[in-house]
Design an enzyme around this catalytic site. Structure first.
Site, PDB file in Angstrom:
ATOM      1  N   CYS A 330      -2.986   6.614  -3.785  1.00 54.05           N
ATOM      2  CA  CYS A 330      -3.796   6.183  -2.937  1.00 54.05           C
ATOM      3  C   CYS A 330      -4.540   7.204  -1.845  1.00 54.05           C
ATOM      4  O   CYS A 330      -4.800   8.113  -2.572  1.00 54.05           O
ATOM      5  CB  CYS A 330      -3.473   4.884  -2.290  1.00 54.05           C
ATOM      6  N   HIS A 433      -1.048   1.144  -6.623  1.00 57.03           N
ATOM      7  CA  HIS A 433       0.027   0.985  -5.804  1.00 57.03           C
ATOM      8  C   HIS A 433       1.102  -0.067  -6.618  1.00 57.03           C
ATOM      9  O   HIS A 433       0.408  -0.874  -7.528  1.00 57.03           O
ATOM     10  CB  HIS A 433      -0.432  -0.049  -4.577  1.00 57.03           C
TER      11      HIS A 433
END
Length: 489
Positions: A330, A433
């Site tokens: 991310c 994630h």
């Protein structure tokens, strides 16, 4: 008829409220009680995404799993994600609401009370029992007028309430008795009993302590819960990373995770730490890289500030010279690129900065927030076509400057690229994630680092272990004693 609410409040932050709620949820669930967790407001950059693409606190998703439920936005109607500089993004009903400074949020907080009560009532209509968690302390007197998470919830629901204190940090008597003293009389009446958490040593040696608490508070001590090491459940916030308990001495493989400012979703790396022979070490200084065989740049709520911090701390050259594999997740993925642009000041300060230059990507921030669960296939050469599941939470759009996608996101009628890698897969990053929760992929990456798969050991369900541990320490049949026939069959 609305189901009863059992409330858990604490003498301070990080006393074990979230873990106790998880334990109580599993204790109830395995007795056949349809139970749901609830927290009106949570402040954390560790988030999860529901099946509907809504964002809630990761700790609530963990509690839902303990209750054997799929998480829903009603369980956590308000999520505050700190961005630094006293600003936070406010998530309401799973969607971005506004980005505010603390004083502005306090002024508007009461507008959200109806959302809190509606969410709680929906759960009370759907389940036999709701176990609600407070936040911090219920007696922060300078903030109490704005508190919509602690005793206001307990009072609204007329909830039997447990007060939890952490004896391991010391001061349990002042914390417990002081909290009770500062509650309003009508709030104090809701306190059904006290839980002493994280006791080290022989609990029988605390018999005098129990008597002191009970005599001075006129409340029963309903349990003394011993310290439970290596629980295997995600921590709620970055406070946990400050604890000096990172043991790497016996690890054959150490993975360094740079503790970026406003670090987010660091529970991504818990599955790595739970493998035998692997240690995950959170690092703040460049010289610590010498102890690591691999390096991860995690998510962060403030990518530009994190980029500046890396330079100020002297990490730029250390990362460039690092010889082991490097991964970015991310915000960490964005940092590995060539350029990061924030023309609309989405992160507050705006502007442009050069990335670390390790991947051929550029990122531009946009106000639209991508939150969704994903299925993907790996394109990495050492994990070719491995299937993956995870979730995305980000506000940036990243473009590949070379055709080197690390993953292919599988959608109903199409696929699209996510992430980027160097040709040999030594440096890679993505927006997914939870990627290391995929066992086959995780172990393939670790094997590339020289780790050897350990002999298969049947894993113990951490929720069952936790529930067994806590239930053995509480008053027998505590839920029935507190709630009696109020729990619907």
């Amino acid at each position: 008829m609305l189901a009863p609410v059992l409330m858990v409040v604490g003498t301070a932050s990080s006393v074990g409220k979230s873990t106790l709620v998880s334990a109580l949820c599993r204790i109830a669930a395995r007795r056949g009680i349809r139970v749901a967790p609830f927290k009106a407001q949570n402040m954390s950059n560790n988030a999860a995404v529901t099946a509907n693409g809504e964002e809630i606190a990761r700790s609530i998703a963990v509690q839902a799993a303990a209750a054997k439920l799929t998480p829903s936005v009603q369980m956590n109607p308000i999520l505050i994600k700190p961005e630094g500089q006293r600003r936070s993004q406010i998530i309401v009903q799973g969607r971005p609401w506004q980005t505010l400074e603390a004083i502005d949020y306090w002024q508007r907080k009461q507008l959200l009370w109806e959302i809190v009560t509606n969410s709680l009532d929906q759960l009370r209509q759907a389940y036999d029992l709701v176990i609600a968690e407070g936040a911090g302390s219920p007696v922060e007197l300078n903030l109490k007028a704005h508190d919509i998470t602690n005793m206001r919830v307990a009072t609204y629901a007329q909830a039997q309430t447990l007060l939890v204190g952490d004896i391991d940090v010391g001061g349990i008597f002042a914390a417990m008795l002081g909290t009770l003293m500062l509650l309003e009389p009508e709030e104090r009446q809701l306190i059904a009993g006290l839980i002493v958490n994280r006791f080290r040593g022989d609990p029988d040696l605390f018999t005098d302590g129990i008597q002191i608490l009970e005599q001075r508070s006129n409340k029963p001590v309903l349990g003394v819960v011993p310290w439970l090491p290596q629980l295997g459940l995600p921590e709620e916030d970055a406070v946990a990373l400050e604890r000096p308990d990172q043991t790497t001495n016996n690890a054959a493989l150490t993975i360094g995770v740079i503790q970026l400012p406003a670090i987010a979703n660091f529970d991504d790396f818990d599955p790595l730490a739970q493998e035998q022979g692997v240690a995950v070490r959170y690092i703040n200084q460049p010289h610590e890289l010498q102890h690591c065989q691999a390096l991860i740049l995690p998510g962060t709520k403030h990518t530009l500030a994190a980029r500046q911090w890396l330079t100020e701390q002297g990490f730029d050259q250390a990362i460039q010279q690092f010889q082991g594999p490097i991964v970015g997740i991310c915000g960490g993925y964005q940092l590995l690129g060539q350029q990061i642009d924030d023309p609309e000041a989405v992160e507050g300060i705006g502007g442009s900065m050069a990335g670390l230059g390790l991947l051929p990507i550029t990122t531009i921030f946009q106000r639209h927030k991508q939150t969704r669960q994903v299925q993907a296939l790996s394109n990495l050469p050492w994990a070719k076509a491995y299937p993956l599941a995870g979730y995305e939470i980000h506000m940036g759009r990243t473009e590949l400057l070379a055709d080197q996608p690390a993953f292919s996101i599988q959608q109903a009628e199409s696929t699209h690229a996510d992430g980027c890698m160097r040709a040999n897969g030594k440096v890679w990053g993505c927006y997914i994630h939870g990627i290391f929760a995929n066992t086959e992929f995780r172990q393939a990456w670790l094997s590339r680092l020289g780790w050897q798969v350990q002999s298969a050991i049947q894993p113990i369900d951490p929720f069952e272990r936790l529930a067994d541990h806590v239930e053995a320490c509480l008053e027998p049949n505590l839920l029935t004693k507190l709630l009696g026939q109020e729990i619907r069959d």
